[in-house]
Design a protein around this motif. Structure first.
Motif, PDB file in Angstrom:
ATOM      1  N   ASP A  50       0.816  -1.203   0.000  1.00  0.00           N
ATOM      2  CA  ASP A  50       0.000   0.000   0.000  1.00  0.00           C
ATOM      3  C   ASP A  50       0.856   1.263   0.000  1.00  0.00           C
ATOM      4  O   ASP A  50       0.324   2.365   0.170  1.00  0.00           O
ATOM      5  N   ASP A  51       2.151   1.117  -0.192  1.00  0.00           N
ATOM      6  CA  ASP A  51       3.060   2.255  -0.175  1.00  0.00           C
ATOM      7  C   ASP A  51       2.806   3.170  -1.376  1.00  0.00           C
ATOM      8  O   ASP A  51       2.317   2.725  -2.417  1.00  0.00           O
ATOM      9  N   PRO A  52       3.190   4.453  -1.271  1.00  0.00           N
ATOM     10  CA  PRO A  52       3.144   5.323  -2.455  1.00  0.00           C
ATOM     11  C   PRO A  52       4.133   4.846  -3.505  1.00  0.00           C
ATOM     12  O   PRO A  52       5.225   4.366  -3.188  1.00  0.00           O
ATOM     13  N   ALA A  53       3.768   4.970  -4.772  1.00  0.00           N
ATOM     14  CA  ALA A  53       4.583   4.434  -5.858  1.00  0.00           C
ATOM     15  C   ALA A  53       5.769   5.347  -6.155  1.00  0.00           C
ATOM     16  O   ALA A  53       5.757   6.545  -5.879  1.00  0.00           O
ATOM     17  N   GLY A  54       6.810   4.754  -6.754  1.00  0.00           N
ATOM     18  CA  GLY A  54       7.875   5.543  -7.337  1.00  0.00           C
ATOM     19  C   GLY A  54       7.388   6.192  -8.624  1.00  0.00           C
ATOM     20  O   GLY A  54       6.549   5.632  -9.351  1.00  0.00           O
ATOM     21  N   PHE A  55       7.925   7.383  -8.921  1.00  0.00           N
ATOM     22  CA  PHE A  55       7.386   8.156 -10.027  1.00  0.00           C
ATOM     23  C   PHE A  55       8.502   8.949 -10.691  1.00  0.00           C
ATOM     24  O   PHE A  55       9.336   9.571 -10.016  1.00  0.00           O
ATOM     25  N   ALA A  56       8.552   8.903 -12.036  1.00  0.00           N
ATOM     26  CA  ALA A  56       9.464   9.726 -12.823  1.00  0.00           C
ATOM     27  C   ALA A  56       8.689  10.212 -14.043  1.00  0.00           C
ATOM     28  O   ALA A  56       7.521   9.844 -14.250  1.00  0.00           O
ATOM     29  N   LEU A  57       9.331  11.057 -14.851  1.00  0.00           N
ATOM     30  CA  LEU A  57       8.667  11.619 -16.019  1.00  0.00           C
ATOM     31  C   LEU A  57       9.452  11.341 -17.282  1.00  0.00           C
ATOM     32  O   LEU A  57      10.685  11.390 -17.286  1.00  0.00           O
ATOM     33  N   LEU A  58       8.727  11.076 -18.367  1.00  0.00           N
ATOM     34  CA  LEU A  58       9.270  11.095 -19.717  1.00  0.00           C
ATOM     35  C   LEU A  58       8.637  12.293 -20.415  1.00  0.00           C
ATOM     36  O   LEU A  58       7.423  12.333 -20.622  1.00  0.00           O
ATOM     37  N   ARG A  59       9.451  13.291 -20.744  1.00  0.00           N
ATOM     38  CA  ARG A  59       8.919  14.518 -21.332  1.00  0.00           C
ATOM     39  C   ARG A  59       9.534  14.730 -22.709  1.00  0.00           C
ATOM     40  O   ARG A  59      10.757  14.767 -22.864  1.00  0.00           O
ATOM     41  N   THR A  60       8.672  14.894 -23.718  1.00  0.00           N
ATOM     42  CA  THR A  60       9.122  15.190 -25.081  1.00  0.00           C
ATOM     43  C   THR A  60       8.534  16.486 -25.611  1.00  0.00           C
ATOM     44  O   THR A  60       8.808  16.871 -26.755  1.00  0.00           O
ATOM     45  N   ALA A  61       7.694  17.162 -24.804  1.00  0.00           N
ATOM     46  CA  ALA A  61       7.066  18.412 -25.230  1.00  0.00           C
ATOM     47  C   ALA A  61       6.666  19.190 -23.991  1.00  0.00           C
ATOM     48  O   ALA A  61       6.624  18.659 -22.878  1.00  0.00           O
ATOM     49  N   SER A  62       6.361  20.476 -24.189  1.00  0.00           N
ATOM     50  CA  SER A  62       5.898  21.283 -23.069  1.00  0.00           C
ATOM     51  C   SER A  62       4.475  20.866 -22.709  1.00  0.00           C
ATOM     52  O   SER A  62       3.808  20.136 -23.431  1.00  0.00           O
ATOM     53  N   GLY A  63       4.019  21.359 -21.588  1.00  0.00           N
ATOM     54  CA  GLY A  63       2.678  21.013 -21.145  1.00  0.00           C
ATOM     55  C   GLY A  63       2.699  20.530 -19.716  1.00  0.00           C
ATOM     56  O   GLY A  63       3.760  20.292 -19.113  1.00  0.00           O
ATOM     57  N   ARG A  64       1.521  20.387 -19.158  1.00  0.00           N
ATOM     58  CA  ARG A  64       1.390  20.005 -17.755  1.00  0.00           C
ATOM     59  C   ARG A  64       1.818  18.555 -17.549  1.00  0.00           C
ATOM     60  O   ARG A  64       1.451  17.661 -18.319  1.00  0.00           O
ATOM     61  N   ALA A  65       2.590  18.340 -16.509  1.00  0.00           N
ATOM     62  CA  ALA A  65       3.026  16.982 -16.172  1.00  0.00           C
ATOM     63  C   ALA A  65       1.906  16.228 -15.471  1.00  0.00           C
ATOM     64  O   ALA A  65       1.094  16.826 -14.763  1.00  0.00           O
ATOM     65  N   PRO A  66       1.832  14.924 -15.660  1.00  0.00           N
ATOM     66  CA  PRO A  66       0.848  14.129 -14.908  1.00  0.00           C
ATOM     67  C   PRO A  66       1.133  14.195 -13.416  1.00  0.00           C
ATOM     68  O   PRO A  66       2.277  14.399 -12.996  1.00  0.00           O
ATOM     69  N   ALA A  67       0.116  14.028 -12.613  1.00  0.00           N
ATOM     70  CA  ALA A  67       0.268  14.087 -11.165  1.00  0.00           C
ATOM     71  C   ALA A  67       1.084  12.897 -10.667  1.00  0.00           C
ATOM     72  O   ALA A  67       1.041  11.808 -11.267  1.00  0.00           O
ATOM     73  N   PRO A  68       1.811  13.080  -9.557  1.00  0.00           N
ATOM     74  CA  PRO A  68       2.638  11.984  -9.032  1.00  0.00           C
ATOM     75  C   PRO A  68       1.851  10.734  -8.653  1.00  0.00           C
ATOM     76  O   PRO A  68       2.420   9.637  -8.605  1.00  0.00           O
ATOM     77  N   ASP A  69       0.554  10.874  -8.364  1.00  0.00           N
ATOM     78  CA  ASP A  69      -0.244   9.696  -8.006  1.00  0.00           C
ATOM     79  C   ASP A  69      -0.955   9.087  -9.209  1.00  0.00           C
ATOM     80  O   ASP A  69      -1.853   8.248  -9.061  1.00  0.00           O
ATOM     81  N   THR A  70      -0.560   9.491 -10.423  1.00  0.00           N
ATOM     82  CA  THR A  70      -1.148   8.923 -11.638  1.00  0.00           C
ATOM     83  C   THR A  70      -0.897   7.421 -11.703  1.00  0.00           C
ATOM     84  O   THR A  70       0.201   6.946 -11.404  1.00  0.00           O
ATOM     85  N   ARG A  71      -1.912   6.674 -12.110  1.00  0.00           N
ATOM     86  CA  ARG A  71      -1.781   5.236 -12.303  1.00  0.00           C
ATOM     87  C   ARG A  71      -2.159   4.923 -13.752  1.00  0.00           C
ATOM     88  O   ARG A  71      -3.344   4.788 -14.076  1.00  0.00           O
ATOM     89  N   PRO A  72      -1.186   4.843 -14.659  1.00  0.00           N
ATOM     90  CA  PRO A  72      -1.513   4.616 -16.072  1.00  0.00           C
ATOM     91  C   PRO A  72      -2.195   3.268 -16.275  1.00  0.00           C
ATOM     92  O   PRO A  72      -1.953   2.303 -15.535  1.00  0.00           O
ATOM     93  N   THR A  73      -3.050   3.214 -17.298  1.00  0.00           N
ATOM     94  CA  THR A  73      -3.784   1.973 -17.564  1.00  0.00           C
ATOM     95  C   THR A  73      -2.848   0.832 -17.921  1.00  0.00           C
ATOM     96  O   THR A  73      -3.215  -0.341 -17.768  1.00  0.00           O
ATOM     97  N   GLU A  74      -1.629   1.150 -18.372  1.00  0.00           N
ATOM     98  CA  GLU A  74      -0.668   0.093 -18.721  1.00  0.00           C
ATOM     99  C   GLU A  74      -0.331  -0.789 -17.524  1.00  0.00           C
ATOM    100  O   GLU A  74       0.078  -1.946 -17.698  1.00  0.00           O
TER     101      GLU A  74
END
Length: 508
Positions: free
Chosen positions: A344-368
């Motif tokens: 139940d711990d908080p997940a590790g989180f990093a970003l892949l950025r290729t363009a400007s724009g708002r970053a996803p929230a750190p608690d995002t859980r992608p459908t993948e």
């Protein structure tokens, strides 16, 4: 080197005394009649001969490492911990297959330490296991590690003393192969790590608590449970591929490349570029389910060795495992999520950025994360690294079990260093049969070798660390081509320290 009583017990086994590669008074332990059979020690001629036979480029890569207390900024939170050269993770070492690596370790810690080169089939006296392959590097001392890098791949290094691994003492080692096809545009190393030092209980305090109170499963004392009533063989729930109980520590944070989700590590690239991610799980007690939002992962390597490429949405990476994947970067900002499997711990989180724009929230859980999940059966080695077909000359059973209400973890009924060595001889094809008799998964790691998962059809996946599921039997094969004394152990650092360790012992 002088031998402590503990080293005598660990290395020699019953009736053995190893001095400078020679052996006095050893009995043959595997049922044969040869009274002269004896363990091949790390300083033996056989170890030196095996090193001299390795193909080499003639190039030498030199590094120095200082293990010391450090103040580390995790990204908005500062902690006091131990680290290599004051950084988390430590600075990557990169070399070419066949190079000789020379690393001088200086120990400025308040206790002894070492460096183990995880996954590397190196010479035995450089494996970094105090009491088995070397004396510990005492505070204020130095030690030079010198060995040829025999295989390309993604590796890492860490101490093999106590629970130092669960502090900040770890760093990646990348061994490149100039002949490998470059089917990617850029490369990124991701080190996944569970973190408590300075944010929660210190690792040594956690270990002391386990020694005193035992471990628990879903809040129940393991000592109060009837294992016969637990039923089933391995995890039955496909949503829980490692079973119900995946770890013993509730970590306050999980890091990717030493950064908290609030100030994440960011991969900056461009749309359409192919990125090779080398992923290392350096955690002490946590397996991760990893996914990159909006992307599929093409798995190309497992534990450093190439596999026939497979496309998946996510993968589970156990403690000590490494995977290489290639992704084609999309257009935007995407979450890289390392979800602590079964916790139940908080997940590790990093970003892949290729363009400007708002970053996803750190608690995002992608459908993948809930898409196609990689399994060992999906992977097969490429022809050049597949272990040739051969019947095993020797089969060794390795029963994995809990003892004393979770205060000890056992191999074949014993807790290290009270163990019975697993005897083998050079030239043999050896089969290890892991028999997990507990309700927790165990990422089992063999030092100095890469094995093939024998339960797979055809020639099995090459690895050095494999997740053995609850109540599962899993067999692996390896060629005994690297003489010495080699640990086999659970890479849950707390299980290993509580006894789930033994020694694969080459005999003369």
């Amino acid at each position: 080197m002088p031998l402590s009583r503990r080293r005598f017990l660990q290395l020699g086994g019953v009736g053995a005394l190893v001095v400078g590669g020679g052996v006095v008074g050893t009995r043959f332990r595997d049922g044969g009649s040869n009274a002269q059979a004896a363990p091949i020690g790390p300083t033996s001629v056989a170890v030196a001969e095996a090193e001299a036979a390795r193909a080499t480029t003639g190039q030498v890569v030199r590094r120095s490492l200082r293990a010391a207390p450090a103040t580390i900024d995790l990204g908005g939170r500062t902690v006091q911990t131990w680290a290599f050269d004051g950084s988390l993770p430590g600075t990557e070492i990169r070399a070419t297959v066949g190079d000789e690596l020379r690393v001088i370790l200086t120990n400025d810690l308040p206790e002894a330490t070492s460096i183990h080169w995880h996954g590397v089939a190196l010479r035995n006296d450089m494996d970094g296991v105090p009491g088995v392959t070397q004396d510990p590097v005492e505070p204020g001392g130095t030690f030079e590690y010198r060995f040829v890098l025999p295989h390309a791949g993604s590796y890492f290094f860490h101490p093999h003393v106590g629970v130092q691994l669960d502090r900040g003492l770890q760093a990646p080692l990348v061994v490149e192969d100039p002949a490998e096809p470059a089917n990617y545009d850029e490369e990124v190393v991701l080190v996944l790590d569970d973190w408590t030092d300075g944010l929660g209980a210190a690792p040594d305090d956690l270990l002391a608590g386990f020694r005193r109170d035992g471990m628990s499963m879903n809040g129940m004392s393991m000592g109060d449970m009837d294992m016969g009533d637990m039923g089933g063989a391995g995890p039955a729930d496909p949503q829980k591929p490692l079973g119900d109980d995946t770890g013993d520590v509730a970590y306050p944070a999980h890091l990717i490349n030493g950064r908290l989700p609030a100030a994440p590590f960011t991969v900056t690239s461009a749309p359409g570029r192919r990125i090779r991610f080398r992923m290392v799980n350096s955690g002490g007690d946590t397996a991760y389910r990893l996914a990159i939002g909006g992307h599929r992962l093409t798995v190309t390597h497992a534990d450093g060795f190439p596999v026939r490429p497979v496309d998946v949405d996510s993968l589970i990476i156990g403690m000590g495992e490494r995977y290489d994947v290639v992704v084609t970067a999309g257009d935007g900002a995407f979450p890289i999520v390392a979800f602590p499997e079964g916790k139940d711990d908080p997940a590790g989180f990093a970003l892949l950025r290729t363009a400007s724009g708002r970053a996803p929230a750190p608690d995002t859980r992608p459908t993948e994360l809930t898409g196609r999940l990689l399994s060992y059966s999906d992977l097969s080695p490429t022809d050049e690294v597949a272990l040739p077909s051969r019947s095993p000359d020797r089969t060794l059973d390795i029963a994995l079990a809990m003892g004393d209400g979770g205060r000890r973890w056992l191999i074949n009924g014993k807790a290290f260093p009270d163990h019975e060595p697993l005897d083998i001889r050079s030239g043999e094809r050896v089969r290890l049969v892991f028999d997990n008799q507990s309700m927790m998964f165990h990422p089992m790691h063999l030092h100095g070798h890469t094995f093939a998962v024998a339960d797979q059809p055809g020639r099995g996946l090459r690895k050095d660390t494999v997740n053995v599921l609850p109540m599962q039997k899993l067999a692996v094969d390896f060629d005994a081509d690297n003489p010495g004394q080699w640990l086999v152990h659970c890479h849950n650092v707390y299980h290993a320290e509580l006894g789930m360790t033994s020694v694969v012992s080459y005999l003369r």
